[in-house]
Each structure stands twice: as C-alpha cells, then as structure tokens.
Scaffold this active site. Structure first.
Site, PDB file in Angstrom:
ATOM      1  N   ARG A  87       1.034  -1.216  -0.260  1.00 33.00           N
ATOM      2  CA  ARG A  87      -0.096   0.695  -0.075  1.00 33.00           C
ATOM      3  C   ARG A  87       0.948   1.242   0.148  1.00 33.00           C
ATOM      4  NH1 ARG A  87      -2.764   3.003   4.803  1.00 33.00           N
ATOM      5  NH2 ARG A  87      -3.795   4.401   3.485  1.00 33.00           N
ATOM      6  N   HIS A 131      -2.656  10.550   0.654  1.00 33.23           N
ATOM      7  CA  HIS A 131      -2.757  11.137   2.021  1.00 33.23           C
ATOM      8  C   HIS A 131      -2.028  11.524   2.467  1.00 33.23           C
ATOM      9  CE1 HIS A 131      -1.096   7.064   4.587  1.00 33.23           C
ATOM     10  NE2 HIS A 131      -0.945   8.610   5.668  1.00 33.23           N
ATOM     11  N   GLU A 176      -7.344   8.258   6.717  1.00 37.95           N
ATOM     12  CA  GLU A 176      -7.631   9.369   7.981  1.00 37.95           C
ATOM     13  C   GLU A 176      -8.328  10.703   6.813  1.00 37.95           C
ATOM     14  OE1 GLU A 176      -4.319   9.318  10.376  1.00 37.95           O
ATOM     15  OE2 GLU A 176      -4.479   6.329  10.033  1.00 37.95           O
ATOM     16  N   ASN A 301      -7.549   1.555  10.149  1.00 40.34           N
ATOM     17  CA  ASN A 301      -5.607   1.866  10.238  1.00 40.34           C
ATOM     18  C   ASN A 301      -5.721   2.256  11.849  1.00 40.34           C
ATOM     19  OD1 ASN A 301      -4.873   2.473   8.119  1.00 40.34           O
ATOM     20  ND2 ASN A 301      -5.028   4.437   8.379  1.00 40.34           N
ATOM     21  N   TYR A 303      -3.941   1.857  15.757  1.00 42.55           N
ATOM     22  CA  TYR A 303      -3.089   2.304  16.609  1.00 42.55           C
ATOM     23  C   TYR A 303      -3.046   2.572  17.998  1.00 42.55           C
ATOM     24  CZ  TYR A 303      -0.522   3.401  12.607  1.00 42.55           C
ATOM     25  OH  TYR A 303       0.127   4.216  11.351  1.00 42.55           O
ATOM     26  N   GLU A 361      -3.263   0.297   8.496  1.00 41.95           N
ATOM     27  CA  GLU A 361      -2.457   0.840   9.038  1.00 41.95           C
ATOM     28  C   GLU A 361      -2.333   0.128  10.236  1.00 41.95           C
ATOM     29  OE1 GLU A 361      -1.100   5.008   9.457  1.00 41.95           O
ATOM     30  OE2 GLU A 361      -1.760   4.967   6.962  1.00 41.95           O
TER      31      GLU A 361
END
Ligand code: FCB
Length: 472
Positions: A87, A131, A176, A301, A303, A361
């Site tokens: 990606r 992005h 995002e 994504n 985290y 991600e």
C-alpha cells in the site's frame, strides 16, 4: 535470516485464511523525497515543513527515504519480506503540479514504473489516492475549505485510474480524513496548519464529498475494488462520571463515526451538532446520497486507544483523550492496547454491516538503535505486531470479515510533525546514507507471512516448524 536475529520468544500467529492479504504500507511524502523532480509541484507539506517550528526536529520530506530514486531497491525489500501486497500513495503534485490542469507525464511515469515492478515481482499494488499532500496551488484557492475541492480531487482520480487502472485494481480514496480535518484544520499540528472549528467542519464535509466524487469516477472506470482508510481509536471514559461518559461518547462520534456514518449510513451521527456547536454544518441529502454509495473495502488504521475525560476548558472540543497512566506506550506516547483492535473490528461489523475490512495500518515507533551495523533488535515491535495479529485472528474466528493486514511501515520514514525521530519501519533507514537494513521485526514478519495460513497443528511451541525449515 540468521536465527539469532529473532528474539527467542518470537512466536508467529497461525491459522489465517490462505487468501489473507499480507502487506506493508507507506505514503508518498513520508518516503519519496525529491519533491520537485521531473516537473512536480509543491504540496502543503512542503510548505508546512519549511515553516520553522512546525516539525519537531526541524527537518522536512525533501530527502526522506529517497524512495523516488531508490524505489527499485524498496521493491526488492518488499520481495524479501515476502509480502503479497504493498500500500503506497500517489502524490497529486507529481501528476498535476498545479492540482488541476495539465498532466505531468514524467510524474505519472514514476508510478507507472513502480506498479510495473511490483507486478513483475508478484506484489499487488494498493493505491491510496490522497495521503495528505494537497497541491499547494490548491491550498492557495482554499484547499479543502473550497467546495470545488471535491471536483479537483475527482479530476485527479480520473487521471490516475486512466493511467494506472489497467494494472491497479485496489484503491483507497482518502487516508484518514479525520486527521486532515482535525490535526490540519483545528489543531494546526499538521499541514495546512489551520486552527478554526468552522473550517474543520467545512474540510470534513468536503472530504466526504471528495470521497463520493472519487468513488463515482472509479466506478465509471470499470471493475475496481474501492474503499477508504480511516483511523479508528476506541474512546473509553476515564471514570464512571456522567461528564466523562458523555465526553467519551462525543469523542467516539467525532473521531470514529464522523466519516463512517455518512459513508455507510448516509447520515451524520445525531450528536455532531453537540460536538461542533455553532460550527456545525450538515451535508445536504443529495450530498449524503452521493457519499454513501457502497464501497468494496474499508481500510482500518489502528494504533492505540484513548482514555477520555470531560475537558470543558480545552482549546476546542469539550473532551480530551490520552493513554491510561501506567500502561505501556510506544515512542509516540500511544497506549499499546491490542484489545482495542478487536473492539473496533466488532464495532464495525455491528454498526456498518459486513463490508470486507483490511487493516491498512498497524505498527509502532520505538527507539530502535540506528541501523548502522548488524541487525536491529526490535523485540518490542515484534511483540506489538504479534499481539495485534493475535486479536485479528481471533476476530476472524468470531466472524469479522477481515481480509488483510498491512504493517505501518515498510521503512523508517518522515513521521510528519515529528520528523525522522519516530521510527516505524520493518526496515531501518540510516538517514545519513539512505542505507536500508531489515530489522528483526522484518525477519519475523517474513516468517509470519510464510507460515500464517498453516493450521495450528503445524506449530511447535508456538513457533512454525515448517516456516523455519524454509528459511534455513
Ligand atoms: C497514521 C498515518 C501514517 C503514519 C502513521 C504513524 O495516522 O496515516 O502516515 O504517520 O499514522
């Protein structure tokens, strides 16, 4: 790989479906460097990074990983990790230096070569179309605050699918959008560095419209797999107090639902006017209709989680999140909380139906030693990846429609406002020389991929006997 590279406890996670997609992710501004090469235009990140004080270590993406010149070596690294998918994002400024108008063929040619090399290597490209590196020329016209921005984006996407669509079949429109609207337009921490709640809402609306417009372009172009990638972060109330409970609910609407409710359900979350107050603006029914056409794939994504408190005196919205004190964090200060990934995957399924999901991600920055000599022993990253893959596997067993996983990131790279200080790579980069070195986590990920589809019976003491034999 020499066995001493991996920590002793480097078990892998088995039992993934055989067609599960294994990948690694990057983005253009974070790795490419050479921002104006071959006729490219500047982006808002070029301008933002050049403004003193914006980037923690005073650097910029001018060189980054020098991927624009070393891309072939990076495809070789992907190959040696054994990934089936990569990606990456395309820089709008290389393709349309002024954001609209004439196509810069030399810029398109870079992505042409990259895609061809990936395919020749047996790696499927997953292209993110935005992005965060908006052409600076468009920012001069208001950027994402300008209602025309959705059309600008659609025109750029039309060029990309025209030029690459014969070989690229997987597309993410936006990466995002919440970060673009919040960190870029409210907190000023990221490009374009604005600080205004009305603008935050306008940007959010235009990003939703831009996704819808790009989706329509990709649909008209033929048989493509299209989605977007969103950052999703569980918002847990810090206490039982009703103020904190409300704060967590509002934060959840603002961070996790603000974009997904319109895109999947064709409406805004009920409490958005409470979040935004005077700054609230809704999309029209027609705009919501256009934005909520079905997608094929949702990129997640993931985290961290946030523990949220009521914060009436904060600079903007009446809630503030952070790590739970005492819990382990990464070098970003983000709480390590794998269960939150499972929670998010379940929540997606229960809220938005059974759309195919990919973790686009997941990864961690730690204070790795520089990759100067020998291997980079990054056992904490291995543990992080292992634990997030474990809950992913568990979620699949529980019926979540999870199709793939991309580590953030292939390379140590330019981590936005933190510069080069935060290293997320499976591959370490010496930013003095550009030299790359696969970390222990990269070696581990290779074993993970090689053995992931094996049934539990193939493992010995949690480690993969068959995969090990293939290495030696
Ligand atoms: C995500 C971004 C990605 C990278 C990681 C650490 O929010 O999409 O570019 O910066 O965080």
């Amino acid at each position: 790989m020499s066995k001493q590279d991996a920590p002793a406890d480097a078990a892998t996670v088995d039992g993934f479906p055989p067609d599960f997609v294994w990948g690694a992710a990057t983005s253009a501004y974070q790795i490419e460097g050479s921002p104006t090469a071959d006729g490219a235009g500047l982006s808002i990140w070029d301008a933002f990074a050049r403004t003193p004080g914006n980037i923690g270590d005073g650097t910029s993406g001018d060189v980054a990983c020098d991927h624009y010149r070393r891309w072939r070596e990076d495809v070789t690294l992907l190959k040696s990790l054994g990934v089936g998918a990569y990606r990456f994002s395309t820089a709008w400024t290389r393709v349309l230096p002024d954001g609209t108008g004439a196509v810069n063929d030399a810029g398109v040619a870079f992505y042409d070569r990259l895609v061809d090399e990936l395919l020749a290597t047996g790696i499927t490209p997953y292209v993110t179309l935005y992005h965060w590196d908006l052409p600076l020329a468009l920012d001069m016209r208001g950027g994402w605050l300008n209602p025309d921005s959705a059309n600008w984006f659609a025109d750029y996407v039309a060029v990309m699918v025209d030029r690459l669509g014969d070989r690229v079949r997987h597309w993410f429109t936006l990466n995002e959008p919440w970060v673009v609207s919040d960190l870029g337009h409210l907190r000023g921490a990221m490009a374009p560095g604005r600080r205004d709640l009305h603008g935050t809402r306008s940007a959010a609306n235009n990003l939703i419209r831009a996704h819808g417009a790009a989706l329509a372009v990709l649909r008209a172009a033929g048989d493509h797999q299209v989605g977007l990638a969103v950052n999703l972060t569980p918002q847990h109330a810090a206490t039982d107090s009703s103020a904190d409970q409300t704060a967590a609910r509002l934060a959840h609407s603002y961070i996790n639902r603000q974009f997904l409710d319109p895109i999947f359900l064709g409406r805004h979350p009920d409490d958005m006017p409470t979040v935004y107050g005077d700054a609230w603006q809704s999309l029209s029914d027609a705009e919501l209709e256009a934005a909520s056409q079905p997608i094929d794939l949702l990129g997640v994504n993931y985290y961290l989680r946030d523990v949220v408190r009521h914060a009436p005196d904060g600079p903007a919205l009446p809630f503030r999140g952070g790590p739970l004190p005492g819990r382990p964090t990464t070098a970003m200060g983000w709480e390590i909380y794998p269960d939150g990934l499972r929670e998010i995957l379940h929540w997606l399924r229960d809220s938005y139906g059974n759309v195919p999901l990919m973790i686009t991600e997941n990864g961690a920055a730690f204070d790795d030693p520089p990759p100067v000599q020998g291997s980079v022993p990054d056992a904490r990253r291995i543990a992080y990846l292992h634990d997030h893959l474990s809950v992913s596997r568990q979620a699949i067993d529980e019926g979540v429609n999870l199709r793939g996983y991309f580590v953030w990131s292939l390379l140590d790279n330019f981590e936005w406002q933190f510069g080069y200080a935060k290293r997320f790579g499976l591959v370490g980069v010496d930013f003095e020389t550009g030299d790359r070195r696969i970390k222990a986590s990269g070696q581990w990920y290779r074993r993970q991929i090689a053995g992931a589809g094996l049934p539990a019976a193939a493992t010995v003491n949690g480690d993969l006997a068959i995969a090990e034999q293939e290495q030696v």
